[in-house]
Design a protein around this motif. Structure first.
Motif, short mmCIF file in Angstrom:
data_model
loop_
_atom_site.label_atom_id
_atom_site.label_comp_id
_atom_site.label_asym_id
_atom_site.label_seq_id
_atom_site.Cartn_x
_atom_site.Cartn_y
_atom_site.Cartn_z
N ASN A 1 34.54 -8.31 -14.89
CA ASN A 1 33.84 -7.29 -14.11
C ASN A 1 32.73 -7.93 -13.30
O ASN A 1 32.00 -8.78 -13.81
CB ASN A 1 33.21 -6.22 -15.02
CG ASN A 1 34.22 -5.42 -15.81
OD1 ASN A 1 35.36 -5.27 -15.40
ND2 ASN A 1 33.81 -4.90 -16.95
N LEU A 2 32.58 -7.50 -12.06
CA LEU A 2 31.50 -7.95 -11.18
C LEU A 2 30.74 -6.73 -10.67
O LEU A 2 31.35 -5.75 -10.27
CB LEU A 2 32.05 -8.75 -9.99
CG LEU A 2 32.95 -9.94 -10.29
CD1 LEU A 2 33.50 -10.52 -8.98
CD2 LEU A 2 32.19 -11.01 -11.06
N TYR A 3 29.41 -6.81 -10.69
CA TYR A 3 28.58 -5.72 -10.20
C TYR A 3 27.51 -6.28 -9.27
O TYR A 3 26.98 -7.38 -9.50
CB TYR A 3 27.86 -5.00 -11.34
CG TYR A 3 28.75 -4.48 -12.44
CD1 TYR A 3 29.39 -3.26 -12.32
CD2 TYR A 3 28.95 -5.23 -13.60
CE1 TYR A 3 30.20 -2.78 -13.34
CE2 TYR A 3 29.76 -4.76 -14.61
CZ TYR A 3 30.39 -3.54 -14.48
OH TYR A 3 31.20 -3.08 -15.48
N THR A 4 27.18 -5.53 -8.23
CA THR A 4 26.03 -5.90 -7.43
C THR A 4 24.76 -5.58 -8.21
O THR A 4 24.78 -4.85 -9.21
CB THR A 4 26.02 -5.15 -6.09
OG1 THR A 4 25.98 -3.74 -6.33
CG2 THR A 4 27.26 -5.49 -5.28
N SER A 5 23.62 -6.07 -7.74
CA SER A 5 22.36 -5.94 -8.45
C SER A 5 21.96 -4.49 -8.65
O SER A 5 22.35 -3.59 -7.90
CB SER A 5 21.26 -6.66 -7.67
OG SER A 5 19.99 -6.39 -8.21
N SER A 6 21.13 -4.27 -9.67
CA SER A 6 20.60 -2.93 -9.89
C SER A 6 19.58 -2.55 -8.82
O SER A 6 19.20 -1.39 -8.70
CB SER A 6 19.93 -2.83 -11.27
OG SER A 6 18.83 -3.71 -11.35
N ALA B 1 13.99 0.61 -6.36
CA ALA B 1 14.90 -0.12 -7.23
C ALA B 1 15.64 0.83 -8.16
O ALA B 1 15.04 1.75 -8.73
CB ALA B 1 14.14 -1.17 -8.04
N GLY B 2 16.92 0.62 -8.33
CA GLY B 2 17.73 1.49 -9.17
C GLY B 2 18.32 2.66 -8.44
O GLY B 2 19.14 3.39 -8.99
N LYS B 3 17.92 2.86 -7.19
CA LYS B 3 18.49 3.93 -6.38
C LYS B 3 19.42 3.33 -5.33
O LYS B 3 19.44 2.13 -5.09
CB LYS B 3 17.38 4.73 -5.69
CG LYS B 3 16.38 5.37 -6.63
CD LYS B 3 16.98 6.53 -7.40
CE LYS B 3 15.92 7.25 -8.23
NZ LYS B 3 16.48 8.41 -8.96
N GLY B 4 20.17 4.19 -4.67
CA GLY B 4 21.02 3.75 -3.58
C GLY B 4 22.44 3.41 -4.02
O GLY B 4 22.95 3.93 -5.00
N LEU B 5 23.07 2.50 -3.28
CA LEU B 5 24.48 2.17 -3.46
C LEU B 5 24.66 0.96 -4.35
O LEU B 5 23.96 -0.04 -4.22
CB LEU B 5 25.10 1.88 -2.08
CG LEU B 5 26.57 1.46 -2.06
CD1 LEU B 5 27.47 2.62 -2.47
CD2 LEU B 5 26.96 0.95 -0.67
N GLN B 6 25.63 1.03 -5.25
CA GLN B 6 26.02 -0.11 -6.08
C GLN B 6 27.53 -0.23 -6.06
O GLN B 6 28.26 0.76 -6.04
CB GLN B 6 25.54 0.05 -7.52
CG GLN B 6 25.82 -1.19 -8.37
CD GLN B 6 25.21 -1.11 -9.75
OE1 GLN B 6 25.24 -0.05 -10.37
NE2 GLN B 6 24.69 -2.21 -10.25
N LEU B 7 28.02 -1.49 -6.08
CA LEU B 7 29.45 -1.77 -6.01
C LEU B 7 29.90 -2.48 -7.28
O LEU B 7 29.14 -3.24 -7.88
CB LEU B 7 29.76 -2.64 -4.79
CG LEU B 7 29.28 -2.11 -3.44
CD1 LEU B 7 29.57 -3.13 -2.34
CD2 LEU B 7 29.93 -0.77 -3.11
N GLY B 8 31.15 -2.26 -7.65
CA GLY B 8 31.73 -2.93 -8.81
C GLY B 8 33.17 -3.31 -8.54
O GLY B 8 33.89 -2.63 -7.79
#
Length: 407
Positions: A173-178, A186-193
């Motif tokens: 599994n790969l995730y972009t930063s928190s 920080a912790g809001k917005g868009l995240q990809l996996g």
């Protein structure tokens, strides 16, 4: 005091587990250490279920438990990189004694990598209907607590919002930063996996074991070469917290299995089967810690190549919480699910029509203390087999009461 979305739902808390370590990364080096956690759930359940020909009669009452112990490994390198692992042990003798086991490495400015037996990124990033009864929600039902005794297609696993057959397998599994993109903080917005599973094996023994080098390519019904891409977006707009989710899955099925009556989800060898899912959880913070959560999801997935074997799932729910996860908080919720699965292949022949599974439940929770949640609920489910095979249909009203410890 306003509660954020991350504190208000068990769903979002679970989805945020994989970014928690990123946020807590420190520049001061820390040696590897082990901490222990987990959960323990006990329930008493009742059902008024139709006893039909071909199915064994069932007791009307039962006790069930579901519990796991987590061994969490964590250390910090000189440059702030966090490295560690996790092993999840079933707290009772089980055919799958180790649920998940994986290693991870992460940086707060880059993201996280997980390697091993774990849920795929699409399952960890999911958002959808709030859970009315813990352990019975439309996102992550717990099989050992299940009230159904119906065949494939009914609600006996986590095939309502998550993709089927891809979790707990050996993969990456790969995730972009928190520190998510396009967020207000920080912790809001868009995240990809992103996830890749080369072979649908798990553990080192059994018919789908990973031991002995390279696995076989002809395991009946086993998924392999599984790719999933997922994204979620979290943001607050005044008193409203918004969480959006989307995911895509592409996989192969290694070899044929022989379909049987009432088992429309049985699958045959095929390359490039696909699925996609969308969901949302919206939270309106009323004030004084109380909130209203509303959400739902839609999932489509191909389940085979012989005939038209597709599954469509619709879920929705709403829940009111008086004070988040604080002691004394009360939650009241309802949820709904509808699954339509093409009859597809029955005994080697194409059969038209759909099997249908319908689920309603309502529940109440009380946060007795930090980590101690009591709950009760009632519900109704119905499984309809298009071929009208009496032994493959189910219809029941049920009730549950239980307690869950998180430690």
């Amino acid at each position: 005091m306003k509660k954020t979305l991350l504190l208000q739902t068990a769903l979002v808390a679970a989805a945020g587990l994989f970014v928690a370590d990123i946020a807590s990364a420190q520049t001061k080096a820390q040696p590897l250490s082990v901490s222990v956690g987990g959960y323990f759930t006990e329930v008493f359940k009742y059902q008024d279920r139709d006893n039909v020909a071909g199915q064994p009669n069932r007791h009307s009452t039962a006790l069930s438990q579901d519990a796991e112990i987590y061994f969490n490994i964590r250390g910090v390198l000189n440059d702030g990189t966090v490295i560690g692992g996790r092993v999840e042990l079933e707290a009772a003798t089980d055919a799958d004694q180790i649920d998940e086991r994986y290693m991870f490495i992460e940086r707060s400015d880059v993201g996280r990598v997980e390697i091993g037996s774990a849920d795929r990124a699409s399952s960890k990033m999911v958002y959808g209907a709030p859970t009315a009864i813990p352990g019975y929600g439309t996102i992550d039902p717990v099989g050992s607590l299940a009230v159904t005794n119906a065949p494939t297609g009914a609600r006996t696993g986590n095939t309502l919002t998550k993709f089927s057959g891809i979790d707990d397998r050996e993969g990456i599994n790969l995730y972009t930063s928190s520190n998510r993109y396009f967020g207000s903080k920080a912790g809001k917005g868009l995240q990809l996996g992103f996830s890749y599973t080369p072979d649908g094996c798990e553990d080192f023994s059994g018919s789908n074991g990973c031991g002995g080098g390279f696995g076989a390519t002809n395991n009946p019904g086993q998924y392999s070469k599984v790719y999933t891409v997922a994204a979620n977006y979290i943001e607050s707009f005044g008193p409203v917290d918004v969480a959006l989710f989307g995911a895509y899955m592409n996989a192969d099925i290694e070899a044929n299995v022989i379909p049987t009556e009432g088992n429309a989800a049985q699958i045959r060898g095929q390359s490039g089967i696909e699925g996609f899912a969308f969901g949302t959880t919206l939270t309106y913070n009323v004030g004084d810690g109380s909130s209203v959560q509303i959400g739902g999801a839609y999932k489509f997935e191909e389940t085979g190549s012989f005939g038209s074997d597709d599954r469509n799932v619709y879920t929705a729910g709403i829940r009111y919480l008086t004070n988040g996860v604080a002691p004394g908080s009360v939650g009241i919720g309802v949820d709904y699910a509808l699954t339509k699965a093409d009859q597809g292949n029955v005994n080697g022949a194409v059969v038209g029509g759909e099997d249908k599974f319908t689920w309603y439940s309502a529940g109440v929770t009380y946060q007795l203390a930090r980590g101690v949640l009591t709950f009760a609920g009632v519900g109704y489910y119905e499984y309809e087999d298009h071929a009208s095979a009496a032994a493959d249909e189910a219809d029941a009203v049920f009730g549950v009461a239980g307690i869950r410890l998180d430690f």
